[in-house]
Design an enzyme around this catalytic site. Structure first.
Site, PDB file in Angstrom:
ATOM      1  N   ARG A 293       4.304 -13.225   7.493  1.00  0.00           N
ATOM      2  CA  ARG A 293       4.059 -12.024   6.691  1.00  0.00           C
ATOM      3  C   ARG A 293       5.370 -11.242   6.523  1.00  0.00           C
ATOM      4  O   ARG A 293       6.014 -10.869   7.505  1.00  0.00           O
ATOM      5  CB  ARG A 293       2.978 -11.150   7.350  1.00  0.00           C
ATOM      6  CG  ARG A 293       1.637 -11.857   7.443  1.00  0.00           C
ATOM      7  CD  ARG A 293       0.594 -11.036   8.177  1.00  0.00           C
ATOM      8  NE  ARG A 293       0.173  -9.866   7.415  1.00  0.00           N
ATOM      9  CZ  ARG A 293      -0.774  -9.025   7.832  1.00  0.00           C
ATOM     10  NH1 ARG A 293      -1.384  -9.231   8.987  1.00  0.00           N
ATOM     11  NH2 ARG A 293      -1.109  -7.983   7.093  1.00  0.00           N
TER      12      ARG A 293
ATOM     13  N   SER B 246       3.076  -2.643   0.190  1.00  0.00           N
ATOM     14  CA  SER B 246       2.038  -2.225   1.128  1.00  0.00           C
ATOM     15  C   SER B 246       2.279  -0.783   1.563  1.00  0.00           C
ATOM     16  O   SER B 246       3.401  -0.398   1.911  1.00  0.00           O
ATOM     17  CB  SER B 246       2.050  -3.136   2.352  1.00  0.00           C
ATOM     18  OG  SER B 246       1.264  -2.583   3.385  1.00  0.00           O
TER      19      SER B 246
ATOM     20  N   SER C  20      -2.184   2.123  -3.449  1.00  0.00           N
ATOM     21  CA  SER C  20      -2.671   2.552  -2.124  1.00  0.00           C
ATOM     22  C   SER C  20      -2.360   4.018  -1.831  1.00  0.00           C
ATOM     23  O   SER C  20      -2.017   4.390  -0.705  1.00  0.00           O
ATOM     24  CB  SER C  20      -2.089   1.663  -1.015  1.00  0.00           C
ATOM     25  OG  SER C  20      -2.498   0.330  -1.177  1.00  0.00           O
TER      26      SER C  20
ATOM     27  N   ASP D 145      -9.061  -3.358   1.094  1.00  0.00           N
ATOM     28  CA  ASP D 145      -9.755  -3.921   2.251  1.00  0.00           C
ATOM     29  C   ASP D 145     -11.252  -4.109   2.041  1.00  0.00           C
ATOM     30  O   ASP D 145     -11.903  -4.788   2.837  1.00  0.00           O
ATOM     31  CB  ASP D 145      -9.529  -3.044   3.490  1.00  0.00           C
ATOM     32  CG  ASP D 145      -8.150  -3.265   4.103  1.00  0.00           C
ATOM     33  OD1 ASP D 145      -7.521  -4.278   3.778  1.00  0.00           O
ATOM     34  OD2 ASP D 145      -7.717  -2.417   4.907  1.00  0.00           O
TER      35      ASP D 145
ATOM     36  N   LYS E 264     -10.739  -7.725  16.273  1.00  0.00           N
ATOM     37  CA  LYS E 264      -9.504  -7.134  15.731  1.00  0.00           C
ATOM     38  C   LYS E 264      -9.736  -5.699  15.274  1.00  0.00           C
ATOM     39  O   LYS E 264      -8.886  -4.830  15.476  1.00  0.00           O
ATOM     40  CB  LYS E 264      -8.986  -7.981  14.575  1.00  0.00           C
ATOM     41  CG  LYS E 264      -7.674  -7.476  13.979  1.00  0.00           C
ATOM     42  CD  LYS E 264      -7.226  -8.379  12.860  1.00  0.00           C
ATOM     43  CE  LYS E 264      -5.883  -8.084  12.293  1.00  0.00           C
ATOM     44  NZ  LYS E 264      -5.276  -6.807  12.452  1.00  0.00           N
TER      45      LYS E 264
END
Length: 409
Positions: free
Chosen positions: A99, A145, A173, A292, A390
């Site tokens: 990532r 992000s 976002s 999400d 998680k």
């Protein structure tokens, strides 16, 4: 752990669930409390991610392993960069080493941070030698992000000269950026967000304050999915939520009206009720501000036999897995007519869902939880179901409370 799921026999649910604090708010609050010890936190998330974040913040030297926790990787990169005298190697799972983190590292280096790559350029693990960062201007592409942006904003009040952050292009976002700024303001830090420039002013110390973490709206999404697929009259009460939420995923309350779910806000709770409203056959949502919940919405649409066109999904390809490809693979196994690009998803209305299909979860908590509501419509198996820890360790037990029959295979 492999689970076999069957939904409640009468397909009508009337129950209440308490969900722990938001992972997103918890991780931000934990970092702020490390910078300013006068901060206390209540209703902290019990997720794996929050636990590795809290543990990582206590380390001064050596290796910090954040496993699958992407938020912790981004936030701790910023934190350790500004902690003079601390020297760590930030690493994680195999997926974490795939990532990208170069954009954040480059931004921090431009402020004076000392960061090097241990293996592959642009990816974890990274070695950080904490510095006193005195430069106060930096720019980032606006469509990256929000965790990169928040990582910089969270450390900004502890920097000698604060920070001026310019976002270049169209911002995505926005709710997550606003969440970070709202938490800074809650602890007494002065901020401004005008056009594409964010300013955070320095703050040497703050007065004692308690941050109350709202429960996680991403976790609530799975109950919206269950309610949408349940019989009219279903009523699910979730605690603890507020109408003026900092979380972008609270848009669920509006989106799920398309699927016959009505949300009523009460005293620190929401009540989801399935109405007999006719469900929209074609649904178009731009999820750039709430990516999400894309998996939950896609599965809901397939379960209802309706179509959807979801956009703004470009960040999903670098999550715990490539979520767009994972959705394509698993929904196709169930009989869906689905297509994806690198930022969009389309599902064609269909009739019928294949039974007893085993869903692979790809080390992604949201894959396991987003597909679980389909047990309202068909028998289902979920592979590696423990991955939910998680973000939501109590998930399977909470589904049992609603009447789901869940057996370990």
């Amino acid at each position: 752990m492999k689970l076999h799921l069957t939904g409640p026999e009468n397909h009508q649910i009337k129950d209440a669930i308490t969900i722990t604090g938001s992972k997103s708010e918890s991780n931000r609050s934990l970092l702020l409390s490390a910078l300013f010890p006068n901060i206390e936190i209540t209703n902290l998330s019990n997720s794996d991610d929050a636990q590795v974040m809290a543990k990582g913040l206590q380390i001064s030297q050596g290796t910090v392993d954040i496993h699958h926790a992407g938020t912790a990787m981004r936030f701790l990169t910023g934190y350790f960069s500004a902690q003079e005298g601390k020297e760590v190697v930030l690493t994680g799972s195999k997926r974490m080493t795939e990532r990208p983190i170069k954009i954040l590292v480059d931004a921090l280096k431009s402020l004076g941070a000392e960061i090097s790559y241990v293996q592959d350029e642009g990816y974890p693990p990274i070695k950080i030698k904490g510095q006193n960062l005195v430069k106060d201007k930096v720019s980032l592409p606006a469509d990256v992000s929000s965790q990169y942006i928040s990582s910089l904003l969270l450390i900004a009040p502890s920097l000698e000269n604060g920070l001026e952050l310019e976002l270049v292009g169209k911002i995505t976002s926005v709710p997550y950026i606003k969440m970070t700024l709202a938490l800074l303001e809650e602890i007494g830090v002065e901020t401004s967000f005008k056009d594409n420039v964010i300013k955070v002013f320095p703050k040497n110390e703050i007065a004692p304050v308690t941050l109350v973490v709202e429960s996680d709206w991403s976790s609530a999404s799975y109950y919206y999915g269950i309610c949408a697929l349940a019989a009219p009259g279903t009523k699910i009460t979730l605690s603890a939520y507020k109408q003026q939420s900092l979380q972008g995923d609270s848009v669920l309350a509006e989106i799920y009206t398309s699927f016959g779910v009505e949300t009523t806000f009460g005293d620190n709770k929401i009540i989801l009720k399935k109405t007999d409203k006719e469900v929209d056959m074609e649904n178009v949502f731009d999820l750039a501000n709430a990516p999400d919940i894309a998996q939950t919405i896609a599965v809901t649409c397939f379960g209802l036999g309706v179509g959807c066109h979801l956009t703004g999904l470009h960040t999903l390809k670098i999550k715990e897995t490539d979520r767009l490809e994972a959705l394509h693979t698993e929904l196709t196994k169930l009989g869906a007519n689905i297509s994806v690009t690198d930022k969009e998803l389309d599902i064609v209305p269909s009739i019928g869902i294949l039974e007893n299909i085993a869903i692979d979860t790809y080390n992604d908590h949201r894959m396991a939880m987003a597909f679980a509501p389909l047990a309202m419509k068909t028998t289902l198996k979920v592979n590696d179901a423990e991955v939910v820890s998680k973000s939501y360790p109590d998930f399977w037990n909470d589904l049992r409370k609603l009447g789901f029959d869940i057996k370990e295979l």
